[in-house]
Design a protein around this motif. Structure first.
Motif, mmCIF file in Angstrom:
data_model
loop_
_atom_site.group_PDB
_atom_site.id
_atom_site.type_symbol
_atom_site.label_atom_id
_atom_site.label_comp_id
_atom_site.label_asym_id
_atom_site.label_seq_id
_atom_site.Cartn_x
_atom_site.Cartn_y
_atom_site.Cartn_z
ATOM 1 N N CYS A 29 -12.277 10.107 10.336
ATOM 2 C CA CYS A 29 -11.188 9.280 11.768
ATOM 3 C C CYS A 29 -10.275 9.316 10.840
ATOM 4 N N THR A 32 -4.290 6.548 13.243
ATOM 5 C CA THR A 32 -3.341 5.988 14.795
ATOM 6 C C THR A 32 -1.375 6.004 14.756
ATOM 7 N N HIS A 38 -0.687 1.064 5.982
ATOM 8 C CA HIS A 38 -1.064 -0.324 5.046
ATOM 9 C C HIS A 38 -2.184 0.413 4.225
ATOM 10 N N GLY A 40 -4.424 -0.639 3.458
ATOM 11 C CA GLY A 40 -6.878 -0.292 3.465
ATOM 12 C C GLY A 40 -6.309 0.702 3.817
ATOM 13 N N ASN A 41 -5.493 1.366 5.118
ATOM 14 C CA ASN A 41 -5.783 3.061 5.510
ATOM 15 C C ASN A 41 -5.694 3.740 4.995
ATOM 16 N N PRO A 44 -9.928 4.807 3.102
ATOM 17 C CA PRO A 44 -10.402 6.088 3.130
ATOM 18 C C PRO A 44 -9.726 6.894 3.145
ATOM 19 N N GLY A 244 -15.602 7.212 7.140
ATOM 20 C CA GLY A 244 -14.473 6.117 8.439
ATOM 21 C C GLY A 244 -14.472 4.814 7.501
ATOM 22 N N GLY A 245 -13.796 4.344 7.777
ATOM 23 C CA GLY A 245 -13.975 2.222 7.585
ATOM 24 C C GLY A 245 -15.377 2.216 8.307
ATOM 25 N N ASP A 247 -15.445 -0.844 9.308
ATOM 26 C CA ASP A 247 -14.841 -1.231 11.068
ATOM 27 C C ASP A 247 -15.357 -0.108 11.966
ATOM 28 N N LEU A 248 -15.093 1.254 11.610
ATOM 29 C CA LEU A 248 -15.454 1.968 12.430
ATOM 30 C C LEU A 248 -16.414 2.178 13.057
ATOM 31 N N ASN A 276 -16.183 3.497 4.368
ATOM 32 C CA ASN A 276 -15.928 2.680 2.635
ATOM 33 C C ASN A 276 -15.759 1.302 2.797
ATOM 34 N N GLY A 277 -15.662 0.282 2.231
ATOM 35 C CA GLY A 277 -15.800 -1.403 2.527
ATOM 36 C C GLY A 277 -14.443 -1.340 3.010
ATOM 37 N N PHE A 278 -14.083 -2.684 3.179
ATOM 38 C CA PHE A 278 -12.969 -3.216 3.225
ATOM 39 C C PHE A 278 -11.759 -3.619 2.533
ATOM 40 N N LEU A 279 -10.518 -3.735 2.555
ATOM 41 C CA LEU A 279 -9.758 -3.767 1.228
ATOM 42 C C LEU A 279 -8.482 -5.441 1.608
HETATM 43 P P1 AMP Z 1 -7.070 2.955 11.832
HETATM 44 O O1 AMP Z 1 -5.333 3.258 11.927
HETATM 45 O O2 AMP Z 1 -6.904 0.811 12.164
HETATM 46 O O3 AMP Z 1 -7.734 3.563 12.737
HETATM 47 O O4 AMP Z 1 -7.221 3.426 10.593
HETATM 48 C C1 AMP Z 1 -7.839 4.356 10.305
HETATM 49 C C2 AMP Z 1 -8.500 4.663 9.090
HETATM 50 O O5 AMP Z 1 -8.356 2.871 7.862
HETATM 51 C C3 AMP Z 1 -10.145 3.756 9.639
HETATM 52 O O6 AMP Z 1 -10.944 4.679 8.183
HETATM 53 C C4 AMP Z 1 -10.127 2.183 9.533
HETATM 54 O O7 AMP Z 1 -11.029 1.723 8.832
HETATM 55 C C5 AMP Z 1 -9.516 2.465 7.746
HETATM 56 N N1 AMP Z 1 -8.872 0.930 7.202
HETATM 57 C C6 AMP Z 1 -8.115 0.149 8.432
HETATM 58 N N2 AMP Z 1 -8.129 -1.118 8.071
HETATM 59 C C7 AMP Z 1 -8.329 -0.785 6.565
HETATM 60 C C8 AMP Z 1 -8.471 -2.302 5.379
HETATM 61 N N3 AMP Z 1 -8.037 -3.148 5.725
HETATM 62 N N4 AMP Z 1 -10.120 -1.915 4.279
HETATM 63 C C9 AMP Z 1 -10.342 -0.824 4.673
HETATM 64 N N5 AMP Z 1 -10.221 0.137 5.299
HETATM 65 C C10 AMP Z 1 -9.449 -0.156 6.170
#
Ligand code: AMP
Ligand code: ZN
Length: 472
Positions: A29, A32, A38, A40-41, A44, A244-245, A247-248, A276-279
């Motif tokens: 994934c 958007t 950022h 975190g993005n 992945p 994906g992250g 959170d997904l 992947n885990g979160f940052l």
């Molecule tokens: P988004 O644009 O928020 O949908 O995120 C795009 C990708 O970045 C997705 O795979 C999310 O899971 C991942 N992602 C968003 N924030 C973080 C974070 N703080 N740490 C790790 N992955 C993240």
């Protein structure tokens, strides 16, 4: 070499066996596109780039297909477009926002050493496939139209007496608990509080397309259906890896599985689910309100992309990562030590060489990058001790991890960063050069002088010794 990957669905590390070794297929994934990505993005992006490189190494470049989508239809995009381009018609403003942000995303992730995926589909170019899946779901009794929306019913899915997966299996939740725990103020058009949107009406002026399921008014897709449609179009009904992250996992991936498996009467969508885990940043969740929201773009002003990449890979992808300035400085120091052994003229190309077996084994063990990095440290030490400082194995390993892309980072380290912590490094290099001159190894002493010059350090020899200053 056997590749083992942890699967979120079965909760175990399993040997990876592709459905078709001639065509290994992975979907991740993507972003958007409404704002700078950022750090975190970036996680992945980097993690699945390492997996992409590893799969290409194991199965051959021509036999791996990596799809990472771009979500270009979303409320956040509409809001940003209206805010940034108030004078333009909304659709035109949206195009500007998605084009600018998409370009910026590419510039950022290219600098992080991420290879471009095989395909980068855009949601708005796959509306036909989304409508097709929705029609199939309605026909199969898994979805229904109500007040110009189309909704998916997880309860219908779990009631179906078939070989479909159970809704909730991926995220390890029970549908009964979800029903009990759902909010009370549920939208009136939903039959059950757990139903989720496949299609919804567009507000006036918003992007809109002809609707499925006999709905007269034009509308737009929900988020989850986009990925089911793009994965289907480019990878088929059933493929190898979906990532994906973390959170997904819920609701996004749970809903993707539901849509795809019900539409195509499949037991599985992807054989392996990876997350992947979160940052977090300096011990805190990254957020705009805390003021610790860091974009890749900002970081790249201060650090070479390879430093950011190494810093990310020092932690195993499934663990949480704490992004700190201290760790970044250490990563930079490490990378300088590695790169100083490698040519800076872009002449390095090791594609055909054998990779170091322990390093490869570490990556094949569920992408154990901390172990792989420990191997790289060992390879550096070995290189320093060999005659002529043969760094071939080190360079090969760095290339496999995307940490050396033909140019030495020393030439790109900013003066400010150098000044903060590299005085010790410079002194050490000068001592090594003095020792080389003493033993009349002028090739080595010239190499060190050039390296220092690339770091922006000018040296001056006098009868009292060697002094240095920043030359830029
Ligand atoms: P988004 O644009 O928020 O949908 O995120 C795009 C990708 O970045 C997705 O795979 C999310 O899971 C991942 N992602 C968003 N924030 C973080 C974070 N703080 N740490 C790790 N992955 C993240
Ligand atoms: Zn997705």
């Amino acid at each position: 070499m056997e590749l083992r990957l942890y699967d979120t669905l079965t909760k175990e590390k399993r040997t990876f066996v592709p459905l078709d070794a001639e065509n290994v297929r992975m979907y991740v994934c993507g972003p958007t596109v409404y704002d700078f990505a950022h750090i975190g993005n970036a996680r992945p992006v980097i993690v699945f780039d390492v997996l992409f490189r590893l799969l290409r190494h194991l199965y051959g470049e021509a036999h791996v297909k990596y799809v990472r989508n771009i979500t270009d239809v979303d409320d956040k995009i509409n809001d940003r477009a209206a805010r940034d381009f108030p004078g333009l018609p909304l659709n035109e403003a949206i195009r500007k926002v998605t084009e600018q942000t998409g370009k910026q995303f590419h510039a950022d992730v290219d600098a992080l050493g991420a290879l471009r995926p095989s395909v980068e589909p855009r949601a708005t170019e796959h509306i036909v496939e989304m409508r097709e899946i929705i029609e199939r779901l309605v026909k199969g009794g898994f979805a229904y139209a109500a007040e110009d929306h189309v909704l998916f019913s997880p309860q219908a899915m779990n009631a179906a007496n078939s070989s479909l997966p159970r809704y909730g299996a991926l995220s390890n939740r029970s549908l009964d608990e979800m029903i009990a725990g759902a909010r009370v103020d549920v939208a009136p058009y939903k039959k059950d509080n757990t139903d989720f949107v496949l299609w919804k009406p567009s507000k006036p002026g918003e992007p809109s397309w002809p609707s499925p399921a006999g709905i007269k008014a034009e509308g737009r897709p929900g988020w989850h259906i986009e990925c089911s449609a793009m994965a289907w179009k480019h990878l088929g009904e059933h493929f190898d890896i979906h990532g994906g992250g973390i959170d997904l996992v819920f609701p996004h991936h749970e809903n993707e599985v539901a849509q795809t498996c019900c539409a195509f009467h499949r037991e599985r969508m992807a054989n392996t689910w990876m997350h992947n885990g979160f940052l977090q940043v300096e011990g805190e969740k990254m957020s705009k309100s805390l003021g610790n929201f860091i974009t890749i773009h900002e970081l790249l002003k201060d650090w070479p992309g390879e430093v950011l990449r190494l810093n990310m890979l020092k932690t195993h992808y499934r663990s949480p990562i704490d992004w700190t300035m201290k760790a970044l400085k250490e990563s930079e120091k490490t990378l300088l030590e590695w790169h100083e052994l490698l040519p800076s003229d872009g002449s390095w190309n090791s594609e055909r060489r054998q990779k170091h077996p322990e390093l490869l084994a570490a990556l094949c063990d569920d992408l154990n990058t901390p172990k792989a990095i420990a191997e790289l440290h060992g390879l550096r030490t070995a290189a320093v001790l060999t005659p002529g400082r043969d760094a071939t194995a080190l360079g090969d390993g760095l290339q496999l991890l995307g940490l050396f892309n033909g140019s030495n980072v020393a030439t790109r380290v900013s003066k400010a960063n150098l000044a903060t912590h590299d005085a010790a490094k410079i002194t050490q290099l000068i001592e090594e050069r003095t020792a080389a001159r003493a033993r009349k190894d002028f090739k080595e002493s010239d190499r060190i002088r050039d390296l220092l010059a690339a770091m922006g350090v000018a040296i001056k020899d006098s009868k009292d010794g060697t002094t240095w200053e920043f030359s830029r």
